[in-house]
Design an enzyme around this catalytic site. Structure first.
Site, PDB file in Angstrom:
ATOM      1  N   LYS A 131      -8.271   3.565   1.692  1.00  0.00           N
ATOM      2  CA  LYS A 131      -7.595   4.866   1.649  1.00  0.00           C
ATOM      3  C   LYS A 131      -7.676   5.628   0.343  1.00  0.00           C
ATOM      4  CE  LYS A 131      -4.369   2.986   4.877  1.00  0.00           C
ATOM      5  NZ  LYS A 131      -5.146   1.747   4.641  1.00  0.00           N
TER       6      LYS A 131
ATOM      7  N   SER B  60       0.828  -1.211   0.000  1.00  0.00           N
ATOM      8  CA  SER B  60       0.000   0.000   0.000  1.00  0.00           C
ATOM      9  C   SER B  60       0.861   1.259   0.000  1.00  0.00           C
ATOM     10  CB  SER B  60      -0.932   0.005   1.218  1.00  0.00           C
ATOM     11  OG  SER B  60      -0.194  -0.158   2.410  1.00  0.00           O
TER      12      SER B  60
ATOM     13  N   LYS C 216     -17.520  32.092 -27.548  1.00  0.00           N
ATOM     14  CA  LYS C 216     -17.880  31.241 -26.418  1.00  0.00           C
ATOM     15  C   LYS C 216     -17.175  31.634 -25.119  1.00  0.00           C
ATOM     16  CE  LYS C 216     -19.924  27.690 -26.346  1.00  0.00           C
ATOM     17  NZ  LYS C 216     -19.785  26.391 -26.998  1.00  0.00           N
TER      18      LYS C 216
ATOM     19  N   TYR D 141      -9.808  -6.622  12.282  1.00  0.00           N
ATOM     20  CA  TYR D 141      -9.141  -6.131  11.084  1.00  0.00           C
ATOM     21  C   TYR D 141      -9.091  -7.209  10.009  1.00  0.00           C
ATOM     22  CZ  TYR D 141      -5.604  -4.338   7.901  1.00  0.00           C
ATOM     23  OH  TYR D 141      -4.943  -3.921   6.779  1.00  0.00           O
TER      24      TYR D 141
ATOM     25  N   THR E 148     -40.180  26.249 -10.050  1.00  0.00           N
ATOM     26  CA  THR E 148     -40.418  24.850  -9.693  1.00  0.00           C
ATOM     27  C   THR E 148     -40.516  24.147 -11.033  1.00  0.00           C
ATOM     28  OG1 THR E 148     -42.812  25.118  -9.702  1.00  0.00           O
ATOM     29  CG2 THR E 148     -41.714  25.437  -7.584  1.00  0.00           C
ATOM     30  N   HIS E 149     -40.035  22.921 -11.093  1.00  0.00           N
ATOM     31  CA  HIS E 149     -39.984  22.173 -12.362  1.00  0.00           C
ATOM     32  C   HIS E 149     -39.197  22.937 -13.428  1.00  0.00           C
ATOM     33  CE1 HIS E 149     -43.441  19.850 -10.683  1.00  0.00           C
ATOM     34  NE2 HIS E 149     -43.778  21.048 -10.214  1.00  0.00           N
TER      35      HIS E 149
ATOM     36  N   GLU F  17     -19.060  23.187 -14.649  1.00  0.00           N
ATOM     37  CA  GLU F  17     -19.396  21.855 -15.165  1.00  0.00           C
ATOM     38  C   GLU F  17     -18.618  20.770 -14.421  1.00  0.00           C
ATOM     39  OE1 GLU F  17     -19.925  21.985 -19.761  1.00  0.00           O
ATOM     40  OE2 GLU F  17     -18.668  23.665 -19.193  1.00  0.00           O
TER      41      GLU F  17
END
Ligand code: ARG
Length: 462
Positions: free
Chosen positions: A330, A28, A288, A322, A160-161, A295
């Site tokens: 992790k 690990s 643009k 364990y 709404t909607h 996003e």
């Protein structure tokens, strides 16, 4: 057949080293090296406690402490060679310690196991992430408050909607996110409180016969108390799950505002302008301005929730105590935490920089018959109609306006009286969006006065 020599940590029982594939699946160190600072801090506290309780000699503890300080320095300086053969961060650190200080290094692991050690390291790491999330949320909440304050009485459509519903205030909309992120903050605070018990001293699973003092180490490492059951201690990952749960909800909130930013910044809405700092251009379309950061924030929940599901799946059905399965805890938590903290900072920046287009907001607020409810309420108040009938009359008025291609305030009184003879001139006072929002004074409602009172309350609380 592998001819590598047996592991130095458990060589007594083994005559040959592991197969290369075994080593690759077992190690690990590739990711848990991130826990080095926590591992070393925990070891230093453990060694000091062993000396304080007379379990090891204080000369040895002093040597161990100095050696560990050097190991940390080497790691921070990038001068440390991590070894896969040494599996994980715990054994890498200990092996290097023994190179540096020799025999006394062998005494550090007295009354301890990697099971309580990893539970400690990981818990301290997650605890620090809670703190980072809390301060990131604090900054984000302040950014939303600043927006709310600037536009406490700016009118915008409430949806709404995603259909225009009733006019609301910009300040009120911003404060909705303050509520969400404040709940997130309290979830991290709450989780932090619950996880703040020290696992060290649970040893492998049963505790130890050495006369350790777990209160000393708990205190030294900033915990409220030691954990009370050694079996639970080495098998518990609730702290990471709670962190991920809080992180998932928070990332969901981030994604919702991110989505609103994407919609609002479009040419069709023009509600807001994102700053250059948080927009990107297109390589082919010069006009643009893409809301890339928003996003990406909309998407971050994917990996954070993914990590949550992954860890639940790892933990599900594991018998006490364990199991090596738990080493899979992790990487996903690291990734989730990194992305959450980055996401909070990015959102804070976007919100701080955001410019709301007051005129476009107000124009949109009055479109779509958004004051129809105010009209219905007026019919109830002024003409004493039952609400159901008022709803019906208003529906007819909306239909009339729609047929005429105009908005409700553009209907003449005669037009309106054709639908209901008792309507008077006074009705126009409720058809304006400013009047509409100003009238929503019920507690928690959108009226600018309410918004200002809420801002004051939040500012006092922060
Ligand atoms: N690398 C291990 C983990 O992350 C440390 C604990 C290993 N304990 C053991 N008994 N093999 O979980």
């Amino acid at each position: 057949m592998n001819t590598k020599s047996a592991n130095t940590m458990w060589g007594g029982r083994f005559s040959a080293g592991p197969d290369a594939i075994m080593e690759a699946i077992n190690a690990s160190i590739g990711f848990d090296k991130r826990l080095a600072p926590q591992d070393i801090e925990g070891s230093r506290a453990h060694a000091a406690m062993l000396a304080a309780t007379g379990i090891i000699r204080s000369e040895d503890a002093v040597a161990i402490d100095a050696g560990l300080a050097q190991v940390l320095q080497e790691i921070e300086a990038g001068a440390f060679t991590f070894s896969t053969a040494l599996e994980d961060i715990h054994m890498n650190v200990e092996a290097r310690l023994s190179e540096i200080i020799g025999a006394p290094a062998g005494r550090l692991h007295t009354a301890r196991s990697r099971n309580d050690q990893v539970a400690l390291d990981f818990r301290m790491w997650v605890r620090a992430q809670c703190d980072a999330a809390i301060s990131g949320l604090d900054a984000l909440i302040r950014a939303f408050l600043a927006q709310a304050e600037a536009g406490a009485d700016w009118v915008m459509p409430g949806f709404t909607h995603l259909q225009t519903a009733q006019p609301v205030t910009w300040g009120h909309h911003m404060l909705a996110y303050v509520e969400m992120f404040a709940r997130d903050k309290s979830r991290f605070e709450d989780a932090r409180k619950r996880m703040n018990e020290c696992p060290l001293g649970a040893a492998a699973l049963a505790g130890t016969s050495f006369p350790i003092d777990r209160h000393i180490t708990a205190q030294a490492l900033g915990f409220d108390r030691p954990t009370a059951n050694s079996l639970d201690t080495v098998s518990d990952r609730d702290f990471a799950l709670e962190f991920l749960g809080a992180a998932s909800i928070c990332a969901m909130h981030l994604s919702r505002f991110a989505e609103e930013l994407v919609i609002w910044s479009s040419a069709q809405f023009r509600f807001v302008r994102m700053s250059d700092r948080f927009s990107t251009g297109s390589s082919i379309m010069p006009q643009k301005r893409n809301p890339d950061a928003a996003e990406l924030l909309r998407a971050k929940l994917g990996r954070i929730l993914g990590a949550t599901v992954a860890l639940f799946t790892v933990m599900k059905g594991l018998p006490l105590t364990y199991s090596k399965d738990m080493q899979e805890d992790k990487e996903q938590v690291f990734d989730a935490a990194d992305n959450l903290i980055l996401g909070l900072a990015a959102m804070e920046g976007m919100v701080r920089d955001l410019t709301a287009n007051r005129a476009a907001l107000e124009q949109a607020a009055s479109a779509g018959f958004s004051t129809a409810t105010d009209l219905a309420d007026w019919l109830v108040r002024a003409l004493n109609l039952p609400f159901r009938e008022a709803h019906h009359v208003t529906g007819a008025l909306v239909k009339l306006a729609e047929d005429k291609g105009c908005d409700l305030p553009d209907l003449t009184l005669q037009d309106m009286q054709k639908i209901h003879g008792e309507i008077t001139q006074e009705v126009y006072s409720v058809l304006g969006v400013q009047n509409s929002v100003a009238s929503r004074t019920s507690y928690g409602g959108t009226a600018p006065d309410n918004v200002r009172a809420q801002i004051a309350r939040w500012k006092e609380g922060l």
